[in-house]
Design a protein around this motif. Structure first.
Motif, mmCIF file in Angstrom:
data_model
loop_
_atom_site.group_PDB
_atom_site.id
_atom_site.type_symbol
_atom_site.label_atom_id
_atom_site.label_comp_id
_atom_site.label_asym_id
_atom_site.label_seq_id
_atom_site.Cartn_x
_atom_site.Cartn_y
_atom_site.Cartn_z
ATOM 1 N N CYS A 1 -3.595 4.145 5.824
ATOM 2 C CA CYS A 1 -4.465 4.262 4.811
ATOM 3 C C CYS A 1 -3.759 2.195 4.990
ATOM 4 O O CYS A 1 -3.180 1.827 5.285
ATOM 5 C CB CYS A 1 -4.728 4.164 3.435
ATOM 6 N N ASN B 1 -6.586 4.993 -7.281
ATOM 7 C CA ASN B 1 -6.555 5.826 -5.737
ATOM 8 C C ASN B 1 -7.868 5.927 -4.386
ATOM 9 O O ASN B 1 -8.794 5.709 -5.165
ATOM 10 C CB ASN B 1 -6.273 7.198 -6.522
ATOM 11 N N GLY C 1 0.011 1.252 4.970
ATOM 12 C CA GLY C 1 0.450 1.859 4.087
ATOM 13 C C GLY C 1 1.218 3.067 5.092
ATOM 14 O O GLY C 1 1.380 2.576 6.390
ATOM 15 N N VAL D 1 1.010 -1.127 -0.261
ATOM 16 C CA VAL D 1 0.005 -0.031 0.063
ATOM 17 C C VAL D 1 1.146 1.437 0.146
ATOM 18 O O VAL D 1 1.817 1.366 1.053
ATOM 19 C CB VAL D 1 -0.571 -0.383 1.689
ATOM 20 N N THR D 2 0.337 1.811 -1.010
ATOM 21 C CA THR D 2 1.530 3.450 -1.019
ATOM 22 C C THR D 2 0.259 4.187 -0.776
ATOM 23 O O THR D 2 -0.718 4.978 -0.562
ATOM 24 C CB THR D 2 2.322 3.678 -2.093
ATOM 25 N N GLN D 3 1.251 5.779 0.057
ATOM 26 C CA GLN D 3 0.362 6.892 0.486
ATOM 27 C C GLN D 3 0.992 8.001 -0.671
ATOM 28 O O GLN D 3 2.684 8.195 0.238
ATOM 29 C CB GLN D 3 -0.061 6.932 1.688
ATOM 30 N N TRP E 1 -9.136 3.832 6.602
ATOM 31 C CA TRP E 1 -8.560 5.026 7.197
ATOM 32 C C TRP E 1 -8.274 4.927 8.752
ATOM 33 O O TRP E 1 -9.337 4.747 9.334
ATOM 34 C CB TRP E 1 -9.499 6.138 6.322
ATOM 35 N N THR F 1 0.850 9.235 6.004
ATOM 36 C CA THR F 1 1.046 10.377 5.792
ATOM 37 C C THR F 1 1.172 11.248 7.138
ATOM 38 O O THR F 1 -0.340 11.427 8.153
ATOM 39 C CB THR F 1 -0.764 10.861 5.096
ATOM 40 N N ARG G 1 -3.641 10.581 -0.019
ATOM 41 C CA ARG G 1 -3.881 9.585 -0.457
ATOM 42 C C ARG G 1 -3.631 8.964 -0.850
ATOM 43 O O ARG G 1 -2.602 8.545 -0.368
ATOM 44 C CB ARG G 1 -3.028 10.450 -2.385
ATOM 45 N N CYS G 2 -3.892 7.495 -0.748
ATOM 46 C CA CYS G 2 -3.971 6.396 -1.181
ATOM 47 C C CYS G 2 -3.730 5.399 -2.417
ATOM 48 O O CYS G 2 -4.540 5.312 -2.671
ATOM 49 C CB CYS G 2 -3.938 5.575 0.026
#
Lengths: 108, 110
Positions: free
Chosen positions: B92, B74, B102, B4-6, B34, B105, B22-23
């Motif tokens: 996320c 996204n 993720g 998972v990227t954020q 979230w 943030t 954003r995720c």
């Protein structure tokens, strides 16, 4: 909702020592996860362990679902093991409820 | 291994401003989440999302928050008018048996 409690809240170890972290939960669960939060804040999956015992290198975890607890064992601790360890269990809808964490500091 | 990227990793904003976090969940996962972690505290559930709609939300997830999956990949969290107490790490997660988180943030509201 389900309650999750972890102990001890804080733990200081000398490098090379072993430790056991405990997670108690208030209701039946069908899975349990252990995480390590590193100094950068990232949550690293350690184990998905609904029951039984799993091992990954120097770490192992045991969940006794019928008695509503899980244990995380760290053997031969290293300074890189420092951080916060969380256990988490799913509530209705699969959202995770986290415990308060155990803050581990391993001294060289 | 898929992850998972954020984005962004850090955001600083003024109180009252809107922010969008954003995720990108793992591609074959169907449930998205979230979570929030105020500094020094435990991780708390905010909202879950399935089949393009909210499936569960916590008391924290009030009218200032919204989530969207605008383009099939996204997954966004919007805070309409940020408050000082929104300062936290936002994670996320997506699920396939286990939840994958993720990197988070870190939001700072001044």
């Amino acid at each position: 909702g389900i309650q999750v409690e972890q102990s001890p809240p804080d733990l200081i170890l000398q490098e090379g020592a072993n430790s056991t972290l405990r997670c108690n939960f208030s209701d039946s669960v069908n899975n349990l996860q252990w995480f390590h939060q590193n100094p950068w804040g990232q949550l690293i999956n350690l184990f998905y362990i609904p029951s039984g015992t799993k091992q990954n290198g120097r770490l192992s975890a045991t969940t006794v679902a019928t008695e509503r607890y899980s244990l995380l064992y760290i053997s031969s601790s290293q300074t890189t093991d420092s951080g916060v360890y969380f256990c988490a269990v799913p509530d209705a809808g699969n959202m995770l409820t986290f415990g308060g964490g155990t803050r581990l500091m391993v001294k060289p | 291994e898929p992850e998972v990227t954020q984005t962004p990793s850090h955001q600083v904003t003024q109180m009252g401003q809107e922010v969008i976090l954003r995720c990108v969940p793992i591609s074959n996962h169907l449930y998205f989440y979230w979570y929030r972690q105020i500094l020094g505290q435990k991780v708390e559930f905010l909202v879950s999302f399935y089949n393009n709609e909210i499936s569960e939300k916590s008391e924290i997830f009030d009218d200032q928050f919204s989530v969207e999956r605008p383009d099939g990949s996204n997954f966004t969290l919007k805070i309409r008018s940020t408050k000082l107490e929104d300062s936290a790490m936002y994670f996320c997660a997506s699920i396939w048996e286990t939840q994958y988180f993720g990197p988070g943030t870190r939001l700072l509201v001044l």
